[in-house]
Write an enzyme that holds these catalytic residues in place. Structure first.
Site, PDB file in Angstrom:
ATOM      1  CE  LYS A  40     -11.023  -4.589   7.508  1.00 62.81           C
ATOM      2  NZ  LYS A  40     -10.961  -5.404   6.277  1.00 62.81           N
TER       3      LYS A  40
ATOM      4  CE  LYS B 217      -7.374  -4.600   9.203  1.00 58.97           C
ATOM      5  NZ  LYS B 217      -6.622  -4.648   7.923  1.00 58.97           N
TER       6      LYS B 217
ATOM      7  CB  VAL C  11      -0.955  -0.004   1.209  1.00 51.94           C
ATOM      8  CG1 VAL C  11      -1.739   1.307   1.268  1.00 51.94           C
ATOM      9  CG2 VAL C  11      -1.918  -1.188   1.125  1.00 51.94           C
TER      10      VAL C  11
ATOM     11  CB  ALA D  70       9.474   5.951   8.362  1.00 52.52           C
TER      12      ALA D  70
END
Length: 435
Positions: free
Chosen positions: A209, A109, A18, A47
């Protein structure tokens, strides 16, 4: 240079699937994003855990650092994007970023379900945004619709297929007749499931979630510990076949609801496999896709559908949050934070109401049906349909109840398992989304 022309400085924590896609989009689409924000976005730091790891990313090498703590404390950052995952050090890094003046975008999450109240308090104190659209359903926009678009409505219920791994496995079991182990192995081969799939198949990912969805829908803070959680490891091929015979499919659902009780409103959140009638929109969600079905007082029924994971889909949601946070930073404002003003009490799983599908292995002799029906009646569980299959040692009853209290059904099953005429209660599954 006016305030709107000043580059907004963005730092990225994590450069996995991602993170790499987010960095690529920030650099590749810089001009277009600047037009949408009203100011340029400048990626000033990334990072990572290991500086020597090869990366398919065309950015200057000097942007990389293995000191995330120093990066978020620079004091000149406008937005910090956290996609490292896990509880710590992610929590401390987000708090430090907020304290040093940056808005934060996260896809974490598990962290929000664990420390959300503290993190949102820190964001409110710092007067900065803490955005998390990517934390619930990948590319599917659900946070802003619940928080903003439906802010004037009253949400009654939210049902979600919010884990692509489990939906893929159950879909394979339904369409191809695979066992759970076969479907899991295929999901791992295709990259839908991790080598250790525990968080997915045991329901923990969906439960985190569900806590976030319940908080958004009902304006009360929930943690992971507040969500009743059951995974799909006990779902058998027989259960999938039974669902098909009654015109349903098995899905792992995250269910959040607010119920009026004699003691006032209560909020419940639960994750478990359930039979969903083919007539319900969630039944058509196939493969690794996600969907969130919202039932509201004024708008009625709404469904949000799309890819729930993957680098590009998740990065889409992250970029949306970056653009929104950047617009706010350019205008020196911040958006809505967590709304927990309702502070509604929690509804225990035993007080939840739904229908149930049971498979009961029984002795094949006269009087068995009457004995079974008597125990259901004793606990106030009404039988909707009942049929017998097989003869002799293969005899079994297939029962679907009317809506009943979870605690009453559990008590009924406990008694049934102790009856002389019952060999086993081999399957108990909730039925959701029916009439």
């Amino acid at each position: 240079m006016n305030a709107h022309d000043r580059p907004l400085r963005v730092a990225l924590l994590g450069c996995g699937v991602v993170g790499t896609e987010v960095a690529r989009r920030l650099t590749r689409d810089a001009d277009e994003l600047a037009q949408r924000v009203g100011a340029p976005l400048e990626l000033v730091g990334i990072a990572v855990r290991n500086l020597d790891t090869p990366r398919d990313l065309d950015v200057p090498a000097e942007l990389f650092t293995d000191d995330a703590a120093a990066l978020v404390r620079r004091g000149d950052l406008d937005i910090v994007v956290e996609v490292v995952g896990g509880i710590e050090p992610a929590g401390d890094l987000i708090r430090a970023a907020l304290e040093h003046g940056a808005s934060v975008v996260t896809a974490n999450k598990a962290l929000l379900a664990d420390q959300g109240a503290d993190l949102f308090e820190a964001a409110d104190k710092a007067q900065r945004d803490l955005s998390f659209e990517a934390a619930i359903a990948g590319a599917i926009p659900i946070v802003r619709p619940l928080r903003e678009s439906l802010a004037g409505d009253r949400i009654r219920r939210v049902l979600g297929i919010v884990n692509g791994t489990t939906n893929y496995i159950l879909d394979q079991m339904t369409t191809l007749g695979q066992t759970f182990d076969e479907a899991l192995a295929e999901a791992q081969r295709l990259g839908y499931a991790e080598a250790d799939p525990t968080a997915d198949v045991e329901g923990h990912d969906a439960a985190a979630k569900a806590a976030l969805l319940a908080g958004l829908a009902f304006h009360t803070h929930l943690t992971l510990d507040d969500v009743h959680c059951e995974g799909i490891t006990s779902v058998t091929a027989d259960a999938v076949q039974s669902a098909a015979e009654m015109g349903s499919v098995v899905k792992l659902l995250a269910i959040c609801e607010q119920i009026d009780t004699p003691d006032g409103p209560a909020v419940g959140a639960r994750v478990h496999p359930a039979m969903v009638p083919l007539s319900h929109p969630l039944a058509s969600v196939r493969g690794a896709y996600n969907a969130v079905f919202v039932e509201s007082e004024a708008a009625g029924e709404l469904m949000f559908y799309g890819p729930g994971a993957g680098g590009a889909p998740t990065a889409s949601a992250v970029l949306g949050d970056i653009v929104s946070a950047a617009r706010n930073r350019a205008s020196d404002v911040f958006g809505p934070g967590e709304t927990s003003h309702a502070d509604v009490r929690l509804l225990p799983i035993g007080s939840a109401h739904t229908q149930y599908h049971l498979v009961i292995e029984v002795d094949d002799r006269a009087g068995v049906l009457a004995i079974i029906a008597q125990e259901f009646a004793r606990f106030g569980v009404s039988i909707k349909t009942l049929r017998q299959e097989g003869l002799g040692s293969d005899a079994r009853l297939i029962i679907v109840t009317h809506e009943a209290e979870d605690a009453s059904l559990a008590a009924t099953v406990e008694i049934l398992r102790g009856l002389e005429v019952v060999r086993d209660v081999s399957s108990v599954m909730r039925v959701e989304g029916g009439s």
